[in-house]
Design an enzyme around this catalytic site. Structure first.
Site, PDB file in Angstrom:
ATOM      1  N   TYR A 197       0.807  -1.222   0.000  1.00 59.05           N
ATOM      2  CA  TYR A 197       0.000   0.000   0.000  1.00 59.05           C
ATOM      3  C   TYR A 197       0.852   1.290   0.000  1.00 59.05           C
ATOM      4  O   TYR A 197       0.625   2.205  -0.782  1.00 59.05           O
ATOM      5  CB  TYR A 197      -0.912  -0.046   1.226  1.00 59.05           C
ATOM      6  CG  TYR A 197      -1.846   1.108   1.389  1.00 59.05           C
ATOM      7  CD1 TYR A 197      -2.937   1.281   0.548  1.00 59.05           C
ATOM      8  CD2 TYR A 197      -1.660   2.035   2.418  1.00 59.05           C
ATOM      9  CE1 TYR A 197      -3.818   2.344   0.723  1.00 59.05           C
ATOM     10  CE2 TYR A 197      -2.534   3.085   2.608  1.00 59.05           C
ATOM     11  CZ  TYR A 197      -3.607   3.241   1.754  1.00 59.05           C
ATOM     12  OH  TYR A 197      -4.464   4.295   1.943  1.00 59.05           O
ATOM     13  N   LYS A 240     -11.220   0.655  10.212  1.00 59.90           N
ATOM     14  CA  LYS A 240     -10.031   1.056  10.961  1.00 59.90           C
ATOM     15  C   LYS A 240     -10.340   1.088  12.454  1.00 59.90           C
ATOM     16  O   LYS A 240     -11.501   0.939  12.857  1.00 59.90           O
ATOM     17  CB  LYS A 240      -9.579   2.422  10.475  1.00 59.90           C
ATOM     18  CG  LYS A 240      -9.238   2.375   8.998  1.00 59.90           C
ATOM     19  CD  LYS A 240      -8.436   3.541   8.570  1.00 59.90           C
ATOM     20  CE  LYS A 240      -7.802   3.203   7.234  1.00 59.90           C
ATOM     21  NZ  LYS A 240      -6.692   4.044   6.927  1.00 59.90           N
ATOM     22  N   LYS A 248     -17.200  -2.825  18.402  1.00 60.11           N
ATOM     23  CA  LYS A 248     -17.000  -3.893  19.403  1.00 60.11           C
ATOM     24  C   LYS A 248     -17.626  -3.516  20.750  1.00 60.11           C
ATOM     25  O   LYS A 248     -18.173  -4.371  21.443  1.00 60.11           O
ATOM     26  CB  LYS A 248     -15.501  -4.172  19.577  1.00 60.11           C
ATOM     27  CG  LYS A 248     -14.901  -4.932  18.392  1.00 60.11           C
ATOM     28  CD  LYS A 248     -13.424  -5.204  18.620  1.00 60.11           C
ATOM     29  CE  LYS A 248     -12.798  -5.893  17.424  1.00 60.11           C
ATOM     30  NZ  LYS A 248     -11.384  -6.256  17.678  1.00 60.11           N
TER      31      LYS A 248
HETATM   32  P1  NAD Z   1     -12.984   3.607   0.929  1.00 66.07           P
HETATM   33  O1  NAD Z   1     -12.593   2.182   0.784  1.00 66.07           O
HETATM   34  O2  NAD Z   1     -14.143   3.918   1.808  1.00 66.07           O
HETATM   35  O3  NAD Z   1     -13.249   4.252  -0.503  1.00 66.07           O
HETATM   36  C1  NAD Z   1     -12.522   3.919  -1.638  1.00 66.07           C
HETATM   37  C2  NAD Z   1     -13.524   3.658  -2.742  1.00 66.07           C
HETATM   38  O4  NAD Z   1     -12.794   3.415  -3.957  1.00 66.07           O
HETATM   39  C3  NAD Z   1     -14.386   2.427  -2.505  1.00 66.07           C
HETATM   40  O5  NAD Z   1     -15.750   2.778  -2.493  1.00 66.07           O
HETATM   41  C4  NAD Z   1     -14.066   1.505  -3.667  1.00 66.07           C
HETATM   42  O6  NAD Z   1     -15.188   0.785  -4.163  1.00 66.07           O
HETATM   43  C5  NAD Z   1     -13.552   2.490  -4.698  1.00 66.07           C
HETATM   44  N1  NAD Z   1     -12.721   1.827  -5.690  1.00 66.07           N
HETATM   45  C6  NAD Z   1     -11.726   0.940  -5.480  1.00 66.07           C
HETATM   46  N2  NAD Z   1     -11.218   0.530  -6.647  1.00 66.07           N
HETATM   47  C7  NAD Z   1     -11.904   1.182  -7.619  1.00 66.07           C
HETATM   48  C8  NAD Z   1     -11.850   1.166  -9.029  1.00 66.07           C
HETATM   49  N3  NAD Z   1     -10.974   0.389  -9.665  1.00 66.07           N
HETATM   50  N4  NAD Z   1     -12.716   1.949  -9.711  1.00 66.07           N
HETATM   51  C9  NAD Z   1     -13.622   2.729  -9.067  1.00 66.07           C
HETATM   52  N5  NAD Z   1     -13.726   2.759  -7.731  1.00 66.07           N
HETATM   53  C10 NAD Z   1     -12.878   2.004  -7.014  1.00 66.07           C
HETATM   54  O7  NAD Z   1     -11.684   4.380   1.410  1.00 66.07           O
HETATM   55  P2  NAD Z   1     -11.529   5.849   1.990  1.00 66.07           P
HETATM   56  O8  NAD Z   1     -11.206   5.697   3.425  1.00 66.07           O
HETATM   57  O9  NAD Z   1     -12.650   6.701   1.584  1.00 66.07           O
HETATM   58  O10 NAD Z   1     -10.198   6.306   1.258  1.00 66.07           O
HETATM   59  C11 NAD Z   1     -10.200   7.160   0.121  1.00 66.07           C
HETATM   60  C12 NAD Z   1      -8.778   7.410  -0.319  1.00 66.07           C
HETATM   61  O11 NAD Z   1      -8.012   7.944   0.763  1.00 66.07           O
HETATM   62  C13 NAD Z   1      -8.031   6.164  -0.768  1.00 66.07           C
HETATM   63  O12 NAD Z   1      -7.191   6.487  -1.842  1.00 66.07           O
HETATM   64  C14 NAD Z   1      -7.195   5.793   0.431  1.00 66.07           C
HETATM   65  O13 NAD Z   1      -6.056   5.051   0.079  1.00 66.07           O
HETATM   66  C15 NAD Z   1      -6.852   7.160   0.977  1.00 66.07           C
HETATM   67  N6  NAD Z   1      -6.521   7.122   2.405  1.00 66.07           N
HETATM   68  C16 NAD Z   1      -7.495   6.895   3.329  1.00 66.07           C
HETATM   69  C17 NAD Z   1      -7.166   6.868   4.663  1.00 66.07           C
HETATM   70  C18 NAD Z   1      -8.209   6.623   5.721  1.00 66.07           C
HETATM   71  O14 NAD Z   1      -7.877   6.684   6.900  1.00 66.07           O
HETATM   72  N7  NAD Z   1      -9.457   6.379   5.391  1.00 66.07           N
HETATM   73  C19 NAD Z   1      -5.846   7.067   5.076  1.00 66.07           C
HETATM   74  C20 NAD Z   1      -4.884   7.288   4.101  1.00 66.07           C
HETATM   75  C21 NAD Z   1      -5.234   7.341   2.761  1.00 66.07           C
END
Ligand code: NAD
Length: 381
Positions: A197, A240, A248
């Site tokens: 990742y 997370k 929980k």
């Molecule tokens: P999430 O899993 O809730 O949302 C990501 C969405 O992307 C999902 O709904 C998934 O279906 C969609 N997705 C995945 N592959 C896809 C594809 N090929 N085409 C179209 N849609 C696709 O995650 P989030 O927490 O909302 O995170 C959003 C972004 O922020 C991500 O890039 C994640 O890596 C980054 N991020 C999040 C956190 C966190 O704490 N939530 C921390 C660091 C980085």
């Protein structure tokens, strides 16, 4: 020579490979390129409320909330994209063009970016520690999304492109102690990111830097630190720590079994950024010329151990549980915090919702979902 944060169009004339000094900290002493930068960052036309904003990953947590944020600000043309079927989206906002498309496919990305003025790329296959340690290949494959999306945005003539990076891009050697020194932006290099990742995020950041350096597309890169809040994943293995602990505790109370199993020995420390701060930060970072192609932390600097996080949730729930520790569960790094010196310096702001306040709202929302599910109603987890 330019460092990553201030690569400018003038760098086009110079050989790039081997010249990037990615370790130089944001806020480093200005050099000659800064002068060029001031001349060369052309001012955007004012963003109009009917300019098309494209937001990918919008069926997920952060992007869904980002759509809501821009709707609230009065934007009338938002294209929300996710590969999940619509009924699985956390938030379906009215008045939005919702597209169910897989943006790891190049053709789809061109369709998605057609006519876009701004593109916010948040789609990724991701989850909490349990997911990213177990499914490293899936995480790495998000590189397809990020390579195709940035190229499509560029070809569509998008004015600005936002990339959601992560604190997992930071050098893991610096995160071996729960009493960790907060991570500043230059700590990503020399690189030793989180396997899978984290490396994918780091390489995708580099794409953003080079699309600005070589092609002049204005890109923004935020490194999110553990975002939490309502309308996020709360069950099923991708959730997370804050959501998992809330669920929980709710479950323990519901089943009147006052025991809880926590991953690891719970001494690990993290900071958690509330969703409202995250979407506000995305908007500010995207529209700040001083941050073009410059990775920046978007996180809270309120460090907490997992044990103390649980105590906070217990306090909200009005209970005390018997704690059991699963030492074989995925743990991630020992400590991680966000150094907010740079964001405060540039934006005169930092994420500032207290964990107590954010957790209370999150707990309330998860409890509602839990009760709905128990009553046999459909909920998105
Ligand atoms: P999430 O899993 O809730 O949302 C990501 C969405 O992307 C999902 O709904 C998934 O279906 C969609 N997705 C995945 N592959 C896809 C594809 N090929 N085409 C179209 N849609 C696709 O995650 P989030 O927490 O909302 O995170 C959003 C972004 O922020 C991500 O890039 C994640 O890596 C980054 N991020 C999040 C956190 C966190 O704490 N939530 C921390 C660091 C980085």
């Amino acid at each position: 020579m330019a460092w990553a944060g201030i690569l400018r169009r003038s760098d086009l004339e110079k050989p790039m490979i081997g010249q990037l000094n990615l370790a130089a900290p944001p806020g480093a002493k200005p050099n000659d390129n800064d002068m060029e930068q001031k001349r060369l960052v052309e001012k955007d036309a004012p963003l109009k409320k009917d300019d098309l904003l494209v937001i990918t990953g919008a069926g997920g947590f952060i992007a869904g909330n980002l759509v809501k944020h821009f709707l609230k600000k009065g934007f009338t043309r938002i294209r929300a994209v996710d590969k999940k079927p619509l009924y699985e989206w956390y938030l379906r906002n009215p008045g939005v063009e919702n597209l169910c498309l897989d943006v790891s496919q190049e053709d789809n990305c061109h369709r998605v970016c057609e006519g876009a003025v701004e593109v916010y790329q948040l789609a990724a296959d991701m989850g909490g520690m349990g997911f990213i340690e177990r499914f490293r290949i899936e995480c790495l494959r998000s590189i397809l999304i990020n390579t195709h999306m940035i190229e499509a945005a560029y070809r569509a003539g998008a004015r600005r492109y936002f990339f959601s990076s992560s604190a997992c891009a930071y050098n893991t050697d610096l995160q071996q102690d729960p009493n960790v020194r907060a991570l500043k932006e230059s700590d990503a290099y020399p690189a030793m990111a989180e396997r899978g990742y984290g490396w994918e995020k780091l390489v995708s950041e580099m794409f953003c830097q080079e699309y600005w350096a070589e092609r002049g597309m204005k890109t923004a890169i935020a490194r999110f630190h553990n975002v939490y809040g309502p309308h996020g994943t709360w069950d099923g293995g991708r959730e997370k720590a804050p959501a998992a602990l809330c669920r929980k505790v709710i479950e323990a109370l519901d089943k009147q079994d006052l025991n809880i199993t926590i991953w690891g020995d719970s001494t690990a420390t993290r900071s958690f950024c509330y969703i409202d701060d995250c979407v506000k930060g995305i908007d500010m970072i995207m529209h700040c010329d001083a941050l073009i192609a410059t990775p920046i932390n978007l996180g809270s600097s309120e460090l907490v151990s997992i044990n103390d996080l649980l105590s906070k949730v217990e306090k909200i729930a009005g209970t005390k549980l018997q704690r059991h520790y699963d030492l074989n569960a995925p743990r991630g790094v020992a400590g991680r915090n966000s150094d907010n010196t740079f964001i405060k310096q540039v934006l005169k702001w930092e994420p500032n919702t207290t964990l107590d306040k954010g957790l209370a709202a999150t707990y309330k929302w998860i409890k509602e979902q839990y009760n709905k599910r128990k009553a046999g109603k459909r909920v998105v987890e």
